[in-house]
Design a protein around this motif. Structure first.
Motif, PDB file in Angstrom:
ATOM      1  N   ASP A 141       0.823  -1.221   0.000  1.00 36.80           N
ATOM      2  CA  ASP A 141       0.000   0.000   0.000  1.00 36.80           C
ATOM      3  C   ASP A 141       0.852   1.263   0.000  1.00 36.80           C
ATOM      4  O   ASP A 141       0.392   2.330   0.408  1.00 36.80           O
ATOM      5  N   CYS A 142       2.105   1.158  -0.438  1.00 34.74           N
ATOM      6  CA  CYS A 142       3.011   2.310  -0.425  1.00 34.74           C
ATOM      7  C   CYS A 142       3.588   2.554  -1.820  1.00 34.74           C
ATOM      8  O   CYS A 142       3.735   1.624  -2.617  1.00 34.74           O
ATOM      9  N   GLU A 143       3.918   3.790  -2.073  1.00 34.58           N
ATOM     10  CA  GLU A 143       4.663   4.160  -3.267  1.00 34.58           C
ATOM     11  C   GLU A 143       5.960   4.815  -2.821  1.00 34.58           C
ATOM     12  O   GLU A 143       6.021   5.424  -1.739  1.00 34.58           O
ATOM     13  N   PRO A 198       2.946  16.451  -8.633  1.00 32.97           N
ATOM     14  CA  PRO A 198       1.926  15.646  -9.314  1.00 32.97           C
ATOM     15  C   PRO A 198       1.853  14.212  -8.789  1.00 32.97           C
ATOM     16  O   PRO A 198       0.761  13.643  -8.664  1.00 32.97           O
ATOM     17  N   ALA A 199       3.007  13.623  -8.468  1.00 35.11           N
ATOM     18  CA  ALA A 199       3.012  12.262  -7.935  1.00 35.11           C
ATOM     19  C   ALA A 199       2.350  12.208  -6.569  1.00 35.11           C
ATOM     20  O   ALA A 199       1.601  11.267  -6.259  1.00 35.11           O
ATOM     21  N   LEU A 200       2.586  13.207  -5.736  1.00 36.68           N
ATOM     22  CA  LEU A 200       1.959  13.235  -4.413  1.00 36.68           C
ATOM     23  C   LEU A 200       0.441  13.361  -4.527  1.00 36.68           C
ATOM     24  O   LEU A 200      -0.308  12.710  -3.784  1.00 36.68           O
ATOM     25  N   ILE A 201       0.002  14.194  -5.456  1.00 35.47           N
ATOM     26  CA  ILE A 201      -1.442  14.390  -5.628  1.00 35.47           C
ATOM     27  C   ILE A 201      -2.107  13.106  -6.101  1.00 35.47           C
ATOM     28  O   ILE A 201      -3.153  12.695  -5.590  1.00 35.47           O
ATOM     29  N   ARG A 202      -1.496  12.425  -7.078  1.00 34.40           N
ATOM     30  CA  ARG A 202      -2.092  11.198  -7.597  1.00 34.40           C
ATOM     31  C   ARG A 202      -2.069  10.076  -6.562  1.00 34.40           C
ATOM     32  O   ARG A 202      -3.004   9.281  -6.482  1.00 34.40           O
ATOM     33  N   ARG A 226      -3.032   5.814  -1.241  1.00 35.48           N
ATOM     34  CA  ARG A 226      -1.819   5.121  -0.820  1.00 35.48           C
ATOM     35  C   ARG A 226      -0.879   6.068  -0.085  1.00 35.48           C
ATOM     36  O   ARG A 226      -0.848   7.268  -0.348  1.00 35.48           O
ATOM     37  N   ARG A 227      -0.082   5.499   0.800  1.00 32.57           N
ATOM     38  CA  ARG A 227       1.008   6.256   1.405  1.00 32.57           C
ATOM     39  C   ARG A 227       2.147   6.373   0.393  1.00 32.57           C
ATOM     40  O   ARG A 227       2.297   5.512  -0.478  1.00 32.57           O
ATOM     41  N   ILE A 228       2.939   7.400   0.527  1.00 37.41           N
ATOM     42  CA  ILE A 228       4.069   7.597  -0.384  1.00 37.41           C
ATOM     43  C   ILE A 228       5.272   8.073   0.419  1.00 37.41           C
ATOM     44  O   ILE A 228       5.153   8.945   1.288  1.00 37.41           O
ATOM     45  N   ILE A 258       1.907  11.067   3.720  1.00 35.10           N
ATOM     46  CA  ILE A 258       3.185  11.360   3.088  1.00 35.10           C
ATOM     47  C   ILE A 258       4.279  11.182   4.135  1.00 35.10           C
ATOM     48  O   ILE A 258       4.228  11.797   5.203  1.00 35.10           O
ATOM     49  N   LEU A 259       5.251  10.334   3.844  1.00 32.84           N
ATOM     50  CA  LEU A 259       6.320  10.023   4.789  1.00 32.84           C
ATOM     51  C   LEU A 259       7.645  10.505   4.235  1.00 32.84           C
ATOM     52  O   LEU A 259       7.908  10.405   3.028  1.00 32.84           O
ATOM     53  N   LEU A 260       8.490  11.018   5.114  1.00 37.50           N
ATOM     54  CA  LEU A 260       9.774  11.598   4.731  1.00 37.50           C
ATOM     55  C   LEU A 260      10.913  10.743   5.259  1.00 37.50           C
ATOM     56  O   LEU A 260      10.865  10.271   6.406  1.00 37.50           O
ATOM     57  N   ALA A 261      11.932  10.541   4.429  1.00 35.27           N
ATOM     58  CA  ALA A 261      13.086   9.746   4.835  1.00 35.27           C
ATOM     59  C   ALA A 261      14.363  10.404   4.356  1.00 35.27           C
ATOM     60  O   ALA A 261      14.377  11.103   3.330  1.00 35.27           O
TER      61      ALA A 261
END
Length: 499
Positions: A103-105, A124-128, A134-136, A154-157
């Motif tokens: 369930d992640c991108e 655009p990728a975050l919006i889609r 899905r989480r990204i 939205i997760l940051l690494a």
């Protein structure tokens, strides 16, 4: 099982289509191949990913590694797939669990050290991804753009190691912090700076209220550029969806999006030497041009006749359709381009035709050729044309009068008029279809007969007729009253028209 699947997103205009990254480990001589129409930057990912995995204290499989980027017909470019490929390889080798990949991108370019580098055009990728539920996971360096979405999914690494620890349940990833929004009018040019030019100010207010296109004509130094620069400050604030669209286009173009001012309407003012590709977009990998960067905002073309005739003609279709389609041999990209055109020009090459203080040195043929650089079809698409005469020194030095409202006051009237149009038709008056125009601008018999007689005498086109009705509808909305389009509204709308 030696097959793993991760998800990522490609960059194709503002669409950001999904890419499925399939990784398979098999016997044979150790090698890594990437298939699925990758460009050279994606093919080079095999070396970046291998070194990054090794420097993150994981083992790179001593087997044959096949990476497929599906769909195969979609071109893939850049280093945005590095993170998804690395996680697929680790999951196929059972070094990280597969369960949390479903369930992640994942988006991010890998440094050789395993650190994550930012990805251009990520909005655009975050919006889609949000629309797909899905989480990204994205690099922390993209946090400013990610904060515009305002979602906890939205997760940051910072690194590949951090993402792997999160997948293994041994750590948590950060989330973006919602930005502080500045006052929309802070630092923007204000209408209070203008002196005189009451007719031009009125035309600017009508332009803002209805979303119309405007042409300012007058000698040099009369305030045409000052007026145009103040249009964005009296327009209503963008909705969240409009702001995300505009920010996504700027992100694709590689521009930095200011989170504190992302709800402000864009204002673009390309130089008259700009090419057609710079104006509408282009390139082998299509990128947005000035008309798309002005989406939901203002495109200002100063010295309009100085632009190449070919460059101006490419504006005709976007002015009608609100989008631009850029076709190349390998791909086709569509960019939105719903902007308000504000143009400025002198009345003649020397600029002083009709000026009481300066003598015009141009011959009639020179004046005709100068104005002839703007084609009739393009001129026909401009809703309002207003003269901007010279302002006397007395007016310039006088105190602000009762009709010299500041931008905040004008903006309140504009917002009220826009709200009427949106409540009535769900769109600004300038965008009314012919069907909605007949419904919302229905004229009484006296007004209809008067307008028909006037337009027949002037030889107006069908487009001019519809644009006059749209402008008259906006004038009626600004004045309030009964809400009907009256003869006075039609007369003022025709006054701003050049036939």
């Amino acid at each position: 099982m030696s097959l793993a699947v991760t998800l990522s997103r490609a960059q194709e205009g503002v669409a950001a289509p999904q890419v499925v990254v399939e990784v398979h480990l098999s016997g044979g001589l150790p090698s890594t191949s990437i298939v699925g129409l990758p460009d050279s930057a994606v093919r080079e990912a095999r070396d970046r990913v291998r070194v990054a995995i090794q420097n993150t204290a994981f083992e790179y499989p001593n087997r044959r590694v096949t990476v497929n980027l599906a769909p195969a017909e979609l071109p893939k470019d850049g280093g945005r797939f590095d993170l998804a490929i690395a996680l697929g390889i680790l999951a196929a080798g059972s070094q990280v669990p597969r369960e949390r990949l479903d369930d992640c991108e994942f988006l991010g370019e890998l440094a050789l050290s395993g650190e994550l580098r930012p990805v251009p055009g990520i909005l655009p990728a975050l919006i889609r991804a949000r629309r797909c539920g899905r989480r990204i996971v994205v690099p922390r360096a993209n946090a400013a753009e990610a904060a515009l979405i305002g979602e906890s999914d939205i997760l940051l690494a910072d690194s590949l190691a951090e993402v792997c620890a999160w997948l293994s349940g041994q750590g948590e990833l950060g989330t973006p912090t919602a930005p502080d929004i500045d006052d929309l009018l802070t630092g923007m040019p204000d209408m209070r700076d203008m002196r005189g030019q009451h007719q031009a100010r009125r035309a600017l207010e009508i332009t803002a209220a209805g979303g119309h296109h405007l042409l300012l004509m007058g000698p040099p130094g009369t305030g045409k550029t000052m007026l145009a620069e103040r249009l964005a400050g009296i327009l209503p604030a963008m909705t969240e969806s409009e702001a995300l669209e505009s920010s996504a286009i700027r992100s694709l173009a590689g521009e930095v999006v200011d989170p504190a001012a992302w709800r402000r309407r864009p204002f673009r003012a390309p130089h008259h030497t700009a090419s057609g590709a710079a104006l509408v977009g282009g390139g082998s990998s299509p990128r947005p041009g000035e008309i798309s960067l002005a989406h939901n905002g203002v495109l200002f073309l100063d010295e309009l006749p100085e632009f190449s005739r070919h460059v101006l003609e490419v504006l005709r279709e976007p002015l009608e359709s609100g989008q631009i389609v850029i076709s190349r041999a390998a791909r086709q990209s569509t960019f939105p381009a719903e902007f308000q055109l504000v143009a400025a020009m002198n009345p003649c090459p020397c600029g002083y035709l009709g000026d009481p203080l300066h003598e015009c040195r141009c011959t009639p043929d020179q004046v005709a050729r100068y104005k002839g650089k703007i084609s009739g079809p393009l001129f026909d698409r401009i809703d309002l044309c207003v003269e901007v005469p010279r302002v006397s020194i007395t007016e310039l030095s006088a105190n602000r009068g009762p009709n010299d409202d500041d931008s905040a006051t004008v903006r309140k009237r504009v917002v009220r008029a826009r709200e009427k149009a949106l409540l009535r038709a769900g769109q600004p008056n300038a965008a009314l279809s012919v069907v909605n125009l007949e419904r919302d601008c229905a004229l009484r018999s006296a007004e209809r007969d008067w307008l028909q007689a006037a337009l027949d005498k002037l030889g107006a086109s069908a487009r001019a007729y519809h644009r006059i009705l749209r402008v008259a509808r906006t004038i009626a909305d600004l004045e309030g009253g009964t809400g009907c389009v009256e003869q006075s509204h039609l007369a003022e709308a025709m006054h701003y028209r050049r036939f």
